[in-house]
Design an enzyme around this catalytic site. Structure first.
Site, PDB file in Angstrom:
ATOM      1  N   HIS A 179      37.522  38.957  50.176  1.00 40.82           N
ATOM      2  CA  HIS A 179      38.829  39.439  49.746  1.00 40.82           C
ATOM      3  C   HIS A 179      39.894  38.401  50.118  1.00 40.82           C
ATOM      4  CE1 HIS A 179      42.547  41.583  51.232  1.00 40.82           C
ATOM      5  NE2 HIS A 179      42.493  42.067  50.013  1.00 40.82           N
ATOM      6  N   LYS A 217      43.458  42.054  38.665  1.00 39.57           N
ATOM      7  CA  LYS A 217      44.062  43.103  39.490  1.00 39.57           C
ATOM      8  C   LYS A 217      44.641  44.152  38.550  1.00 39.57           C
ATOM      9  CE  LYS A 217      44.745  43.250  43.401  1.00 39.57           C
ATOM     10  NZ  LYS A 217      43.911  43.870  44.465  1.00 39.57           N
TER      11      LYS A 217
END
Length: 430
Positions: free
Chosen positions: A328, A200
């Site tokens: 996701h 991320k």
């Protein structure tokens, strides 16, 4: 004859510890919010699910719950119709509008309310169906295309502990430098056996994030690597970064805002682009197709796509248009993880290992405690329904957390301003 009509819907908000994970919008608060849904029939059977737990979601669930009374657990289409009639997208307040400008995913957007509520009830109803049919949910979805579902190590830049210090620091420690990120990955891979790695990004200056990716590539040669800056880079920065990471990336997730921005990156980039931000429903899927499919991989999330059946329809569309498919994730516990697993096991087209935040959570609400990964994968259960049950003591404890945290809406931006009062969350920032 025993009646299996739905007689009651219970929604219990919960909160569990969440580490200080950095992202484009700011930083995770100390407590993540979820809701536990229980749908009970006249015969006493109970179907369960887990979904979002912010206040607008709880209000929408409460508004729609009476519509299920008297329905058969098999009446999913009728449930869809009733929910859509009761839960219309509402207008955003000024503060909510600001929040949307720095949101990480469409799961937070009010336009997804109907889809989120349908999904919340659908999974619990399918858990009931599985109990009635003595079959796992994966069989209700057509059967397992694979016995186990691969997941990816999901890395975050992070601080060692929360500024609020409401509890002891997590065992991963600080994750800022390349060396620290390699150590984070190694700890996660050693514990869970993951084969691929996702970072991320969008939180630190791009050159620091590039350095971390290069260190990961060197430390884990051959491991598929992905990076996700959550649309926090301009097109120019996105192209600079992908050039610096040539030969490193398996796919490039949401580097820049909007489908037009993604198309501009795709036109000058030979790494496939993935998204959970710009293709989030079939209307956006059509637009991507009309633009020549600049996005090559769709990361579905049944929580806001409208449920398990909706994601199966998406999988067929991806196959038709030659696109990849994966999943996701958001901060979640075992009920969501098991629903994801049944769904991913049922989809013949699953191009990449799925995302999961599960290693970042240390709590659980299901009986038997934490679900166990084997060699980076989670085996789909063969017991009826989802194959997990609620631990009542754990549910009571996590509900008590919710009552005492004072948090009712996720606010990564507000939390980050405790560290940096001048932080704006403006995107793209780099």
């Amino acid at each position: 004859m025993t009646s299996h009509a739905i007689r009651h819907v219970r929604v219990t908000p919960i909160a569990f510890r969440d580490p200080p994970l950095l992202n484009a919008a700011g930083i995770h608060e100390p407590w993540a919010l979820r809701s536990i849904i229980e749908i009970e029939t006249d015969s006493g059977l109970v179907g369960i699910n887990e979904s979002y737990g912010d206040l607008p979601m709880l209000e929408a669930l409460a508004k729609a719950a009476p519509a299920l009374t008297g329905l058969s657990p098999w009446a999913l289409n009728e449930m869809d119709t009733r929910v859509a009639a009761l839960v219309a997208p509402r207008q955003m307040s000024a503060s909510e509008f600001l929040g949307q400008q720095v949101s990480l995913a469409p799961g937070t957007h009010v336009s997804k309310t109907v889809a989120k509520v349908i999904s919340a009830f659908e999974v619990a109803m399918m858990d009931l169906q599985g109990q009635l049919a003595n079959a796992p949910v994966v069989d209700l979805l057509g059967g397992a295309a694979r016995p186990a579902v691969p997941f990816s190590a999901y890395l975050f830049f992070k601080y060692a502990e929360h500024i609020d210090k409401p509890y002891a620091p997590d065992p991963f420690g600080e994750g800022i430098t390349p060396g620290q990120m390699v150590a984070q990955a190694r700890r996660m891979i050693d514990q869970y056996g993951f084969k691929s790695i996702k970072l991320k990004a969008g939180a630190l200056p791009p050159e620091q994030e590039v350095a971390a990716m290069r260190a990961l590539a060197q430390a884990f040669p051959g491991a598929p690597l992905r990076i996700d800056p959550n649309a926090n880079w301009t097109v120019a920065t996105s192209l600079q970064v992908v050039e610096q990471l040539r030969g490193v990336l398996e796919y490039y997730e949401d580097p820049t805002p909007g489908l037009e921005g993604m198309a501009a990156v795709a036109a000058a980039c030979d790494v496939p682009l993935a998204t959970n931000m710009v293709v989030t429903d079939l209307k956006e899927f059509r637009r991507n197709a009309e633009m020549g499919c600049p996005v090559k991989i769709v990361l579905s999330d049944h929580h806001y796509w409208g449920g398990l059946r909706a994601t199966q329809r998406l999988a067929l569309m991806c196959e038709t248009f030659g696109l990849g498919l994966s999943m996701h994730s958001n901060s979640h516990l075992g009920i969501s993880l098991m629903a994801m697993t049944h769904l991913a096991a049922s989809v013949p087209l699953l191009s990449y290992a799925c995302d999961t935040h599960y290693p970042w959570q240390d709590d659980e609400v299901v009986q038997g405690g934490r679900l166990q990964f084997e060699d980076g994968s989670l085996r789909v259960t063969s017991t009826p329904g989802l194959g997990v049950q609620i631990d009542r003591e754990a549910l009571a404890r996590l509900y008590d957390n919710y009552l005492n945290t004072g948090i009712r809406n996720r606010d990564d931006l507000g939390q980050m301003r405790k560290y940096d009062p001048g932080f704006t969350g403006h995107q793209p920032r780099f």
